[in-house]
Design a protein around this motif. Structure first.
Motif, mmCIF file in Angstrom:
data_model
loop_
_atom_site.group_PDB
_atom_site.id
_atom_site.type_symbol
_atom_site.label_atom_id
_atom_site.label_comp_id
_atom_site.label_asym_id
_atom_site.label_seq_id
_atom_site.Cartn_x
_atom_site.Cartn_y
_atom_site.Cartn_z
ATOM 1 N N GLU A 1 0.834 -1.201 0.000
ATOM 2 C CA GLU A 1 0.000 0.000 0.000
ATOM 3 C C GLU A 1 0.868 1.250 0.000
ATOM 4 O O GLU A 1 0.433 2.330 -0.406
ATOM 5 C CB GLU A 1 -0.967 -0.023 1.193
ATOM 6 C CG GLU A 1 -0.649 0.901 2.334
ATOM 7 C CD GLU A 1 0.479 0.389 3.241
ATOM 8 O OE1 GLU A 1 0.951 1.171 4.078
ATOM 9 O OE2 GLU A 1 0.867 -0.780 3.115
ATOM 10 N N SER A 2 2.136 1.099 0.396
ATOM 11 C CA SER A 2 3.070 2.227 0.402
ATOM 12 C C SER A 2 3.391 2.718 -1.001
ATOM 13 O O SER A 2 3.941 3.802 -1.165
ATOM 14 C CB SER A 2 4.366 1.833 1.120
ATOM 15 O OG SER A 2 4.135 1.596 2.495
ATOM 16 N N GLU B 1 8.035 8.246 6.539
ATOM 17 C CA GLU B 1 9.178 7.727 7.294
ATOM 18 C C GLU B 1 10.066 6.807 6.461
ATOM 19 O O GLU B 1 11.135 6.411 6.913
ATOM 20 C CB GLU B 1 8.699 6.992 8.550
ATOM 21 C CG GLU B 1 8.023 5.657 8.311
ATOM 22 C CD GLU B 1 6.532 5.755 8.034
ATOM 23 O OE1 GLU B 1 5.878 4.694 8.060
ATOM 24 O OE2 GLU B 1 6.028 6.873 7.797
ATOM 25 N N MET B 2 9.647 6.464 5.243
ATOM 26 C CA MET B 2 10.505 5.658 4.359
ATOM 27 C C MET B 2 10.093 5.897 2.910
ATOM 28 O O MET B 2 9.547 5.013 2.246
ATOM 29 C CB MET B 2 10.503 4.175 4.731
ATOM 30 C CG MET B 2 9.183 3.548 5.066
ATOM 31 S SD MET B 2 9.431 1.824 5.622
ATOM 32 C CE MET B 2 7.727 1.330 5.831
ATOM 33 N N LYS C 1 7.966 0.652 -4.345
ATOM 34 C CA LYS C 1 6.686 -0.045 -4.450
ATOM 35 C C LYS C 1 5.817 0.566 -5.546
ATOM 36 O O LYS C 1 5.070 -0.141 -6.220
ATOM 37 C CB LYS C 1 5.982 -0.054 -3.096
ATOM 38 C CG LYS C 1 6.732 -0.858 -2.045
ATOM 39 C CD LYS C 1 6.898 -2.304 -2.497
ATOM 40 C CE LYS C 1 7.867 -3.107 -1.688
ATOM 41 N NZ LYS C 1 7.942 -4.523 -2.085
ATOM 42 N N THR C 2 5.914 1.868 -5.739
ATOM 43 C CA THR C 2 5.237 2.505 -6.866
ATOM 44 C C THR C 2 5.821 1.985 -8.173
ATOM 45 O O THR C 2 5.085 1.694 -9.135
ATOM 46 C CB THR C 2 5.386 4.026 -6.808
ATOM 47 O OG1 THR C 2 4.901 4.504 -5.552
ATOM 48 C CG2 THR C 2 4.610 4.704 -7.924
ATOM 49 N N ALA C 3 7.135 1.841 -8.215
ATOM 50 C CA ALA C 3 7.788 1.331 -9.419
ATOM 51 C C ALA C 3 7.327 -0.088 -9.732
ATOM 52 O O ALA C 3 7.113 -0.445 -10.898
ATOM 53 C CB ALA C 3 9.302 1.372 -9.249
ATOM 54 N N GLN C 4 7.159 -0.920 -8.709
ATOM 55 C CA GLN C 4 6.681 -2.281 -8.944
ATOM 56 C C GLN C 4 5.292 -2.287 -9.571
ATOM 57 O O GLN C 4 5.014 -3.091 -10.474
ATOM 58 C CB GLN C 4 6.647 -3.058 -7.626
ATOM 59 C CG GLN C 4 8.002 -3.518 -7.131
ATOM 60 C CD GLN C 4 7.858 -4.371 -5.884
ATOM 61 O OE1 GLN C 4 7.191 -3.980 -4.930
ATOM 62 N NE2 GLN C 4 8.471 -5.534 -5.896
ATOM 63 N N PRO D 1 0.160 -5.717 0.091
ATOM 64 C CA PRO D 1 -0.086 -5.909 1.522
ATOM 65 C C PRO D 1 -0.059 -4.563 2.249
ATOM 66 O O PRO D 1 0.591 -3.612 1.804
ATOM 67 C CB PRO D 1 1.089 -6.780 1.973
ATOM 68 C CG PRO D 1 1.701 -7.317 0.713
ATOM 69 C CD PRO D 1 1.440 -6.288 -0.328
ATOM 70 N N GLY D 2 -0.747 -4.514 3.356
ATOM 71 C CA GLY D 2 -0.571 -3.407 4.286
ATOM 72 C C GLY D 2 0.404 -3.838 5.368
ATOM 73 O O GLY D 2 1.191 -4.779 5.163
#
Length: 266
Positions: free
Chosen positions: A144-145, A152-153, A160-163, A186-187
């Protein structure tokens, strides 16, 4: 619905622990031949042997291949040992909370290599065979990030956006075939790495681990509808489904298993 993956070979990267291990166990229980992957041969062999002992409850076989898929050489080693797979789960990933202004160039590159390039290289190696055979499943374990970038990261969120982008782009290459490419988001999930993270928070704040976990969700993921960390098995269930023939109409999707954190209807 009974998911039967008999006769299929599944490779799960980063599967000696955490979400990856839960996915490997689930695929194996559904009858697939499963390849366990990790960086060290001893750990890979131990996990593969333990999973293999459940063979009386499943129809598949299990083997372990040690390779560091964050590098081109490691991916080449893995593909040489296992030239073809029917199901590829790009699970390998790292995370680390760190203030943006403290993240050096080296960390940005390292996170991209581990979280993104591993899946790109392996998809490039295995997808042509899937297209030729006219059947295959590729699943990226995103987060979800990727949609809700955590302050914080940020470097983790970027990968994860790239994936999600890579997964959707590869899905476009499957048009008219029985190959699918999807991502699962996943969250917050109570994997071994997160257990360590929560334990550290508990020590730092003088709390129990249960209270530290609840406080983290309340403070950093207040939009969660389930108001807790998910289990690794809950994430694996989604992945096993999308890896099956029953999920044949699901392609190019970013599937949520994030406890309702993302506050949109699409």
């Amino acid at each position: 619905m009974k998911i039967d993956l008999s006769g299929m070979t599944a490779l799960v990267t980063g599967s000696t622990s955490g979400i990856g291990h839960a996915i490997a166990k689930g695929l194996f229980a559904a009858g697939a031949d499963v390849v366990i992957n990790g960086r060290t041969q001893a750990k890979v062999d131990a996990v593969a042997a333990a999973l293999g002992k459940t063979a009386d409850k499943a129809g598949g076989k299990v083997r372990g291949i040690a390779a560091d898929v964050s590098t081109a050489a490691g991916c080449k080693t893995l593909v040489a040992a296992m030239p073809d797979v029917d199901i590829l789960i790009n699970n390998t990933g790292i995370f680390e909370p760190k203030p943006f202004f403290d993240i050096p160039d080296e960390d940005w590159s390292r996170f991209f290599d581990v979280n993104v390039m591993s899946g790109i290289r392996l998809s490039r190696a295995y997808m042509p065979g899937m297209l030729k055979r006219n059947w295959g499943r590729i699943v990226f374990i995103a987060s979800e990030s990727g949609l809700m970038i955590p302050k914080e990261m940020i470097h983790y969120g970027m990968t994860k956006t790239a994936q999600l982008a890579v997964s959707r782009g590869l899905a476009e290459l499957t048009r008219g075939t029985a190959v699918t490419v999807n991502s699962v988001m996943p969250g917050p999930t109570m994997s071994e790495g997160v257990e360590t993270f929560v334990a550290d928070l508990a020590r730092q704040n003088g709390q129990s681990e249960q209270d530290a976990a609840a406080q983290f969700i309340k403070q950093h993921r207040p939009g969660s509808l389930i108001q807790r960390f998910a289990s690794v098995e809950e994430i694996a269930n989604m992945v096993i489904y999308v890896s099956s023939k029953e999920a044949s109409a699901t392609n190019g999707a970013a599937l949520r298993a994030e406890g309702g954190l993302i506050q949109t209807i699409a």
